[in-house]
Design an enzyme around this catalytic site. Structure first.
Site, PDB file in Angstrom:
ATOM      1  N   HIS A   1      -6.275  -7.444   0.605  1.00 18.36           N
ATOM      2  CA  HIS A   1      -5.786  -6.363   0.816  1.00 18.36           C
ATOM      3  C   HIS A   1      -4.215  -6.042   1.278  1.00 18.36           C
ATOM      4  CE1 HIS A   1      -4.392  -2.044  -0.604  1.00 18.36           C
ATOM      5  NE2 HIS A   1      -4.260  -1.478  -0.333  1.00 18.36           N
TER       6      HIS A   1
ATOM      7  N   ASP B   1       0.981  -1.266   0.374  1.00 18.92           N
ATOM      8  CA  ASP B   1       0.016  -0.520   0.357  1.00 18.92           C
ATOM      9  C   ASP B   1       0.607   1.093   0.240  1.00 18.92           C
ATOM     10  OD1 ASP B   1      -3.082   0.996   0.494  1.00 18.92           O
ATOM     11  OD2 ASP B   1      -2.160   2.352   2.166  1.00 18.92           O
TER      12      ASP B   1
ATOM     13  N   ASP C   1      -6.800  -8.638  -3.932  1.00 19.28           N
ATOM     14  CA  ASP C   1      -6.475  -7.317  -3.794  1.00 19.28           C
ATOM     15  C   ASP C   1      -7.642  -6.527  -5.128  1.00 19.28           C
ATOM     16  OD1 ASP C   1      -6.693  -4.868  -3.091  1.00 19.28           O
ATOM     17  OD2 ASP C   1      -4.762  -5.333  -3.237  1.00 19.28           O
TER      18      ASP C   1
END
Length: 303
Positions: free
Chosen positions: A281, A124, A251
């Site tokens: 995710h 991320d 994801d």
């Protein structure tokens, strides 16, 4: 002047699987002010350095199932909480956060600790920050493992999933952090684990950094973050040390992004890239053992 908010230690008491010593590093946040960045630093100081960077809206708690086995294998494991997250100080004004500011705070942190020959794991926003640093300072890094992340330069259309998340973060009145994490994992978190993700955010004033992050992702080539990332990509296109992608199969936000890294980064050639099954995710919650094994192999500590 922006208020600097400190964490409430009582909210972090007895978190499951997170019995690590607190460490702190001051960073300059402008205006003659300093903010404290909290971090975990486990394992022998002379072991291979592994830097684990979290994203939005998580904190180093996300890495609790990776830190212990990596440290037990003889690695020095450093997992900071970005400013605005975890136990780190929080700036109450959303306007105090920018992509460049986050990158600067992280660079200050790495320089202050004197980290070098780093093995990076990023996911991320950990990738948006960590991979920018790899591109800008490739000499600091021994290898990279990237999962469910990207380094955008403002080209192409953002995915509908990302645009929905961006709007949600900006406008949803509740913005319950623990539930957000739960919705993006495959396994069911316990109530205590959900509460651990909520711990850094006792009220709305503490959520400014978390609400700001999605809007900082460059979606146009004119965005300042995009301009800086173009420079970072110049470095990544010359990065020949190992670069492994381990994206997960569940994801929707970053699906397919691994292909770009594999094509553009020389160090990705010949690496055992894979799509890891059973991971959402926030993949560190779902398949941490896969990432631990990969990191140890690249650090020369594999079985």
């Amino acid at each position: 002047m922006t208020d600097i908010l400190h964490h409430d230690p009582a909210r972090f008491t007895g978190l499951p699987d997170y019995a690590f010593a607190d460490r702190w590093q001051a960073v300059d946040v402008g205006g003659g002010r300093e903010a404290r960045m909290h971090y975990v630093d486990e394992g022998p100081r002379d072991g291979p350095v592994l830097l684990l960077l979290h994203g939005e809206p998580s904190w180093s708690y996300l890495y609790r199932h990776m830190i212990s086995p990596l440290a037990a294998a003889g690695c020095r494991v450093v997992a900071p909480d970005l400013i605005g997250f975890g136990k780190s100080d929080k700036l109450a004004d959303q306007g105090s956060y920018s992509y460049a500011a986050h990158a600067d705070w992280l660079e200050q942190f790495v320089a202050a600790l004197g980290l070098k020959d780093i093995g990076l794991f990023c996911q991320d926003w950990g990738g948006l920050l960590g991979l920018r640093m790899v591109g800008m300072q490739p000499e600091r890094f021994a290898f990279v493992v990237a999962s469910n992340t990207f380094l955008p330069v403002g080209k192409g259309e953002p995915s509908p999933a990302f645009l929905a998340w961006r709007e949600f973060a900006a406008s949803h009145p509740g913005f319950e952090i623990g539930r957000i994490i739960q919705r993006a994992t495959v396994r069911e978190l316990s109530e205590a684990e959900v509460a651990a993700y909520d711990a850094p955010f006792p009220d709305e004033s503490h959520k400014a950094g978390a609400r700001a992050f999605p809007a900082l992702v460059p979606i146009s080539e004119e965005d300042s973050g995009a301009v800086d990332n173009v420079r970072a990509w110049d470095g990544l296109r010359r990065f020949e040390r190992p670069f492994l992608t381990l994206f997960t199969d569940q994801d929707p936000i970053t699906k397919g992004g691994e292909q770009f890294f594999q094509k553009m980064v020389p160090g990705a050639a010949g690496q055992p890239h894979r799509i890891v099954e059973g991971g959402g995710h926030f993949c560190q919650e779902d398949v941490p053992e896969v990432f631990v094994a990969a990191m140890l192999d690249l650090a020369g500590r594999g079985g």
